[in-house]
Design an enzyme around this catalytic site. Structure first.
Site, mmCIF file in Angstrom:
data_model
loop_
_atom_site.group_PDB
_atom_site.id
_atom_site.type_symbol
_atom_site.label_atom_id
_atom_site.label_comp_id
_atom_site.label_asym_id
_atom_site.label_seq_id
_atom_site.Cartn_x
_atom_site.Cartn_y
_atom_site.Cartn_z
ATOM 1 C CE LYS A 97 -2.431 -1.806 3.603
ATOM 2 N NZ LYS A 97 -3.490 -1.905 4.642
ATOM 3 C CE1 TYR A 157 -8.641 -2.632 2.757
ATOM 4 C CE2 TYR A 157 -7.818 -0.555 1.922
ATOM 5 C CZ TYR A 157 -7.583 -1.815 2.449
ATOM 6 O OH TYR A 157 -6.308 -2.234 2.678
ATOM 7 C CG PHE A 185 -10.867 2.704 10.350
ATOM 8 C CD1 PHE A 185 -10.577 2.108 9.127
ATOM 9 C CD2 PHE A 185 -11.444 1.922 11.346
ATOM 10 C CE1 PHE A 185 -10.855 0.772 8.901
ATOM 11 C CE2 PHE A 185 -11.729 0.569 11.122
ATOM 12 C CZ PHE A 185 -11.429 0.000 9.896
ATOM 13 N NE ARG A 241 -6.140 -12.182 6.556
ATOM 14 C CZ ARG A 241 -6.565 -10.923 6.590
ATOM 15 N NH1 ARG A 241 -6.613 -10.209 5.491
ATOM 16 N NH2 ARG A 241 -6.960 -10.379 7.716
ATOM 17 C CB THR A 253 -5.426 -5.741 11.332
ATOM 18 O OG1 THR A 253 -6.071 -6.801 10.623
ATOM 19 C CG2 THR A 253 -5.845 -4.402 10.754
ATOM 20 C CG ASN A 268 -1.885 -2.182 7.991
ATOM 21 O OD1 ASN A 268 -1.946 -1.684 6.867
ATOM 22 N ND2 ASN A 268 -2.897 -2.817 8.546
ATOM 23 C CG HIS A 318 -4.817 -5.719 0.848
ATOM 24 N ND1 HIS A 318 -5.924 -5.619 1.650
ATOM 25 C CD2 HIS A 318 -5.168 -6.558 -0.168
ATOM 26 C CE1 HIS A 318 -6.911 -6.363 1.127
ATOM 27 N NE2 HIS A 318 -6.470 -6.929 0.025
ATOM 28 C CD GLU A 339 -9.441 -7.923 -1.833
ATOM 29 O OE1 GLU A 339 -10.167 -7.735 -0.844
ATOM 30 O OE2 GLU A 339 -8.263 -8.321 -1.738
HETATM 31 P P1 IDP Z 1 -6.597 -6.417 7.188
HETATM 32 O O1 IDP Z 1 -5.839 -5.483 6.280
HETATM 33 O O2 IDP Z 1 -5.664 -7.067 8.211
HETATM 34 O O3 IDP Z 1 -7.425 -7.432 6.448
HETATM 35 P P2 IDP Z 1 -9.092 -4.977 7.759
HETATM 36 O O4 IDP Z 1 -9.877 -5.119 9.016
HETATM 37 O O5 IDP Z 1 -9.628 -5.584 6.516
HETATM 38 O O6 IDP Z 1 -7.602 -5.517 8.060
HETATM 39 O O7 IDP Z 1 -8.863 -3.424 7.529
HETATM 40 C C1 IDP Z 1 -8.349 -2.951 6.303
HETATM 41 C C2 IDP Z 1 -7.324 -1.890 6.582
HETATM 42 O O8 IDP Z 1 -7.985 -0.777 7.189
HETATM 43 C C3 IDP Z 1 -6.243 -2.285 7.575
HETATM 44 O O9 IDP Z 1 -5.181 -3.043 7.002
HETATM 45 C C4 IDP Z 1 -5.767 -0.928 8.041
HETATM 46 O O10 IDP Z 1 -4.901 -0.336 7.073
HETATM 47 C C5 IDP Z 1 -7.085 -0.146 8.081
HETATM 48 N N1 IDP Z 1 -7.684 -0.177 9.433
HETATM 49 C C6 IDP Z 1 -8.334 -1.221 10.013
HETATM 50 N N2 IDP Z 1 -8.738 -0.902 11.267
HETATM 51 C C7 IDP Z 1 -8.332 0.373 11.461
HETATM 52 C C8 IDP Z 1 -8.450 1.286 12.577
HETATM 53 O O11 IDP Z 1 -9.028 0.977 13.633
HETATM 54 N N3 IDP Z 1 -7.900 2.516 12.412
HETATM 55 C C9 IDP Z 1 -7.262 2.891 11.257
HETATM 56 N N4 IDP Z 1 -7.132 2.077 10.187
HETATM 57 C C10 IDP Z 1 -7.663 0.835 10.291
HETATM 58 MG MG MG Z 2 -9.076 -7.025 5.182
#
Ligand code: IDP
Ligand code: MG
Length: 131
Positions: A20, A31, A39, A67, A73, A94, A97, A108
């Site tokens: 990303k 998303y 967020f 994963r 996450t 983070n 993805h 996707e």
């Molecule tokens: P994942 O990437 O581990 O599958 P998801 O829950 O699908 O996690 O969330 C997608 C992305 O949204 C996360 O990788 C992160 O970049 C962002 N995200 C998720 N939760 C939060 C949060 O509480 N605050 C800010 N960004 C978040």
């Molecule tokens: Mg996800």
């Protein structure tokens, strides 16, 4: 190897993996399942803030393997040795993805790649990594 096109509807399990953030309008749809989260606006700002590196991975169990390699996450909960555990600090930054299910892997990949944009490539090491 000569690259040849593959289609996202192939029977082999696939995962869309992305470094990303992206700079492409299509990213706004990526998303959509998170659109009601508080967020979401900051996530879209992040994901559209610059170019990304897109990958389509495939193979048995690739969604879970990707994963595992990526980590949790929240980078503070990600194990050392995972990409997020080693390289990230905040959930909102983070690094990487990975699709969360085989169905989302197909969805996707179809969202991010046009037909003919994918090439199939196998490293000479592959037979030593997987049977
Ligand atoms: P994942 O990437 O581990 O599958 P998801 O829950 O699908 O996690 O969330 C997608 C992305 O949204 C996360 O990788 C992160 O970049 C962002 N995200 C998720 N939760 C939060 C949060 O509480 N605050 C800010 N960004 C978040
Ligand atoms: Mg996800």
């Amino acid at each position: 190897a000569v690259p040849r096109g593959i289609v996202a509807s192939s029977e082999v399990e696939q995962s869309y993996v992305m470094i990303k953030p992206d700079g492409v309008q299509r990213g706004l749809e990526h998303y959509k399942d998170l659109k009601d989260k508080p967020f979401f606006p900051t996530l879209i700002d992040y994901i559209t803030s610059g170019p990304v590196v897109c990958m389509a991975w495939e193979g048995d169990g690739v969604v879970a393997s990707a994963r595992k390699l990526i980590g949790s996450t929240n980078p503070l909960q990600a194990e050392p040795g995972t990409i997020r555990g080693d390289l990230a600090v905040q959930t909102g930054r983070n690094v990487v993805h990975g699709s969360d299910s085989p169905d989302n892997g197909k969805r996707e990949i179809a969202l991010w790649f046009k037909e003919g944009e994918l090439c199939q490539w196998e490293s000479v090491q592959t037979p030593w990594l997987v049977k």
